[in-house]
Design a protein around this motif. Structure first.
Motif, mmCIF file in Angstrom:
data_model
loop_
_atom_site.group_PDB
_atom_site.id
_atom_site.type_symbol
_atom_site.label_atom_id
_atom_site.label_comp_id
_atom_site.label_asym_id
_atom_site.label_seq_id
_atom_site.Cartn_x
_atom_site.Cartn_y
_atom_site.Cartn_z
ATOM 1 N N PRO A 96 28.540 16.042 51.897
ATOM 2 C CA PRO A 96 27.313 17.523 51.414
ATOM 3 C C PRO A 96 26.587 16.728 50.195
ATOM 4 O O PRO A 96 26.652 15.978 49.451
ATOM 5 C CB PRO A 96 28.423 18.106 50.985
ATOM 6 C CG PRO A 96 29.698 17.119 51.015
ATOM 7 C CD PRO A 96 29.751 16.278 51.413
ATOM 8 N N ILE A 105 32.825 3.502 47.428
ATOM 9 C CA ILE A 105 34.489 4.917 48.093
ATOM 10 C C ILE A 105 32.785 5.854 48.621
ATOM 11 O O ILE A 105 32.922 6.012 49.962
ATOM 12 C CB ILE A 105 34.496 5.485 46.244
ATOM 13 C CG1 ILE A 105 35.567 4.506 46.571
ATOM 14 C CG2 ILE A 105 35.069 6.856 46.844
ATOM 15 C CD1 ILE A 105 36.999 4.556 46.545
ATOM 16 N N ALA A 144 30.412 4.924 50.010
ATOM 17 C CA ALA A 144 29.815 5.202 51.544
ATOM 18 C C ALA A 144 30.709 5.392 52.776
ATOM 19 O O ALA A 144 30.450 5.143 53.723
ATOM 20 C CB ALA A 144 29.041 3.030 51.296
ATOM 21 N N GLN A 145 31.400 5.488 51.645
ATOM 22 C CA GLN A 145 32.877 6.255 53.394
ATOM 23 C C GLN A 145 32.390 7.488 53.258
ATOM 24 O O GLN A 145 33.225 7.920 54.831
ATOM 25 C CB GLN A 145 34.026 6.021 52.445
ATOM 26 C CG GLN A 145 34.447 4.467 52.241
ATOM 27 C CD GLN A 145 34.785 3.293 53.394
ATOM 28 O OE1 GLN A 145 35.159 4.479 54.947
ATOM 29 N NE2 GLN A 145 34.214 2.384 53.591
ATOM 30 N N PHE A 146 31.876 7.872 53.341
ATOM 31 C CA PHE A 146 31.127 9.136 53.707
ATOM 32 C C PHE A 146 29.394 9.511 53.565
ATOM 33 O O PHE A 146 29.293 10.774 54.225
ATOM 34 C CB PHE A 146 31.482 10.586 52.228
ATOM 35 C CG PHE A 146 33.097 10.629 51.882
ATOM 36 C CD1 PHE A 146 33.920 11.614 52.514
ATOM 37 C CD2 PHE A 146 33.830 9.872 50.951
ATOM 38 C CE1 PHE A 146 34.998 11.395 51.955
ATOM 39 C CE2 PHE A 146 34.713 10.057 50.574
ATOM 40 C CZ PHE A 146 35.606 10.798 50.989
ATOM 41 N N GLY A 147 29.093 8.402 54.275
ATOM 42 C CA GLY A 147 27.772 8.364 54.844
ATOM 43 C C GLY A 147 26.928 8.891 53.617
ATOM 44 O O GLY A 147 27.619 9.835 52.644
ATOM 45 N N ILE A 194 40.606 8.450 48.205
ATOM 46 C CA ILE A 194 39.571 8.438 49.524
ATOM 47 C C ILE A 194 40.396 10.142 49.587
ATOM 48 O O ILE A 194 39.492 10.904 50.211
ATOM 49 C CB ILE A 194 39.699 7.516 50.988
ATOM 50 C CG1 ILE A 194 39.504 6.114 50.298
ATOM 51 C CG2 ILE A 194 39.750 8.129 52.056
ATOM 52 C CD1 ILE A 194 37.664 6.061 50.848
ATOM 53 N N GLU A 235 38.230 13.672 50.652
ATOM 54 C CA GLU A 235 38.412 14.062 51.731
ATOM 55 C C GLU A 235 38.833 15.227 51.142
ATOM 56 O O GLU A 235 37.999 16.187 52.289
ATOM 57 C CB GLU A 235 39.330 12.899 52.331
ATOM 58 C CG GLU A 235 38.892 12.081 53.491
ATOM 59 C CD GLU A 235 39.625 11.537 54.023
ATOM 60 O OE1 GLU A 235 40.564 11.824 53.912
ATOM 61 O OE2 GLU A 235 39.130 10.116 55.122
ATOM 62 N N LEU A 294 35.515 16.359 54.661
ATOM 63 C CA LEU A 294 35.408 15.875 55.101
ATOM 64 C C LEU A 294 36.493 14.447 55.489
ATOM 65 O O LEU A 294 36.359 14.238 54.486
ATOM 66 C CB LEU A 294 34.263 15.261 55.084
ATOM 67 C CG LEU A 294 31.956 15.221 54.996
ATOM 68 C CD1 LEU A 294 31.643 15.003 54.621
ATOM 69 C CD2 LEU A 294 32.083 15.467 56.474
ATOM 70 N N SER A 346 36.793 10.670 55.788
ATOM 71 C CA SER A 346 35.615 9.033 55.309
ATOM 72 C C SER A 346 35.835 8.326 56.937
ATOM 73 O O SER A 346 36.513 8.998 57.822
ATOM 74 C CB SER A 346 36.482 8.260 54.648
ATOM 75 O OG SER A 346 37.721 7.901 54.896
ATOM 76 N N ASN A 347 34.400 7.648 56.621
ATOM 77 C CA ASN A 347 33.954 7.235 58.109
ATOM 78 C C ASN A 347 34.912 5.404 58.305
ATOM 79 O O ASN A 347 34.389 5.091 59.070
ATOM 80 C CB ASN A 347 32.472 7.341 58.632
ATOM 81 C CG ASN A 347 32.046 6.291 57.097
ATOM 82 O OD1 ASN A 347 32.440 5.082 56.461
ATOM 83 N ND2 ASN A 347 30.755 6.548 57.026
ATOM 84 N N HIS A 348 35.358 4.962 57.182
ATOM 85 C CA HIS A 348 36.052 3.747 57.493
ATOM 86 C C HIS A 348 35.336 2.962 57.611
ATOM 87 O O HIS A 348 35.596 1.694 58.610
ATOM 88 C CB HIS A 348 37.674 4.068 58.456
ATOM 89 C CG HIS A 348 38.230 4.669 58.616
ATOM 90 N ND1 HIS A 348 39.824 4.203 57.312
ATOM 91 C CD2 HIS A 348 38.614 5.762 58.753
ATOM 92 C CE1 HIS A 348 39.865 5.438 57.436
ATOM 93 N NE2 HIS A 348 39.700 6.168 57.793
#
Lengths: 273, 273
Positions: free
Chosen positions: A2, A24, A26-29, B95, B99, B104, B106-108
């Motif tokens: 977001p 960290i 980067a895990q959510f884009g 994380i 989240e 959301l 996380s994309n791992h």
């Protein structure tokens, strides 16, 4: 991700907060807005940054995310009480289990870089940077005996940034030496390297990618020509194979990944910064 | 700090684990033994490193401390179940609250550096390194218009390592330009800098420390003489004052601290790596 604003708070440089926070996140884009607030080392600055965080949250209609590495107990207490963002208290979270494990109280020393300038390790890092600069691109064959590693490879395979990264982050004296067409014609490693073969580490690269990179430098040149790049890369790989030099491809790798792999080879368990 | 072994586990480079771990460990003083285990990206490697950690703990008579940044769920699950060290699960810990905050999953994605080599940001960092190298020590006045910052100061005040650090870690095009006795005689900034005064940032240094550093390079020279160092530093500070150039003293500062201060001036909230 977001549309969020992320703060990095620290009483030191904030490098740890930002390194960790970026990993960290980067895990959510996505790309949140980054706000760096280093050197928050007094109650006054702590109150001020808390007000700023609150105002940002109000203006944006959602609270900000705050990565904090604070060791000053007074500052940390103020931030804990007054921060209206989502506070991720990185030191607080892990210090307690370590204090218990070690049976020791932590010393609340601010910043792993403070006063570091006087240490031997820091001195060695600066020396390593100077060494790597002086031995960039085969500039000097003098004192190669002092090198921890000598990166070899064709021009633009990634040797220079990797050498500097190794020196700067790890205090490794990394020289680098180009493999050039003359070496391929003679089918021999550059003379200066012969006695240091065991310190050499090769970088190779996909020829098409190499051609692309070289085109940016010298468009339309033989140097950048895809055929020539294929020839050079092929010859360089043959030479490294023949000489028993370990190598890796830099094509899809960052300097951090290349350096990590090289370190595993040359100094598996050395303290880094 | 008790005599402990510390492991840094990651499915990426482990740079984040080690940066963070070192910061936390600095709170306890001492020098634990560091063991770096990057690229733990399969179940097999996860089991292997757990066996190694257990064996180390048994051999040393106390469990090891493990800083882990693991995003591969399978690897993380194995380590959580089988690691006999004190596991500090850095991603797992933070994380979950994020989240929830973002709503959301996380994309791992493993490693903030993977595939980074293709990104524009990475490209810009490499360009910045090349720029800083080409503009080290006043080597080239060409294209100074493209510099984000130009560090000025007497020889050995810390300009070169700081420029390279700014380029490497922050993608900042940092040139550096020495202030030399000829400039002081003319009482003028080097000509090439005149039109870029607003981009200049000065480094100064305690004259005695400067003399010490220069003695290492050229023992017994006028260059290293304490009187001469006092003269140069004094003149450089006068010049920076006169020209309205902000400066700081590098004497007790690491390149990380200097760079953080400069960034705050030139790009307060830019995304860094």
């Amino acid at each position: 991700m977001p549309n969020r604003t992320v703060y990095f708070l620290s009483d030191g440089t904030g490098i740890t907060a930002e390194t960790f926070g970026n990993s960290i996140l980067a895990q959510f884009g996505g790309k949140p807005r980054h706000v760096r607030r280093p050197f928050i080392d007094s109650a006054e600055k702590a109150y001020e940054v808390c007000r700023e965080i609150e105002a940002t949250g109000v203006a944006e209609g959602q609270r900000v995310v705050v990565f904090a590495t604070l060791v000053n107990p007074e500052v940390l207490a103020i931030v804990r009480e007054h921060c209206k963002g989502l506070l991720l208290d990185m030191f607080g979270t892990f210090i307690a289990p370590l204090e218990e494990e070690f049976g020791l109280k932590s010393n609340h020393r601010v910043g792993r870089f403070s006063d570091v300038a006087k240490s031997q390790e820091y001195h060695d890092r600066i020396e390593a940077i100077n060494f790597s600069l002086a031995h960039d691109d085969g500039q000097s064959a003098k004192n190669l005996a002092a090198a921890d590693v000598i990166l070899v490879g064709v021009s633009r395979s990634g040797k220079t940034p990797t050498s500097l990264y190794l020196a700067m982050q790890h205090g490794v004296k990394a020289a680098n030496y180009p493999l050039i067409p003359e070496d391929f014609e003679r089918s021999k490693l550059p003379g200066a390297l012969a006695e240091y073969r065991r310190k050499c580490f090769g970088l190779t690269i996909d020829p098409d990618r190499l051609s692309q990179i070289r085109q940016e430098r010298r468009p339309g040149s033989k140097y950048a020509d895809p055929m020539n790049c294929r020839y050079e890369v092929n010859e360089a790989e043959k030479m490294m194979k023949r000489e028993g030099i370990a190598w890796l491809s830099s094509t899809h790798k960052s300097i951090e990944e290349i350096a990590t792999t090289i370190l595993r080879d040359i100094r598996p368990d050395r303290l880094i910064y």
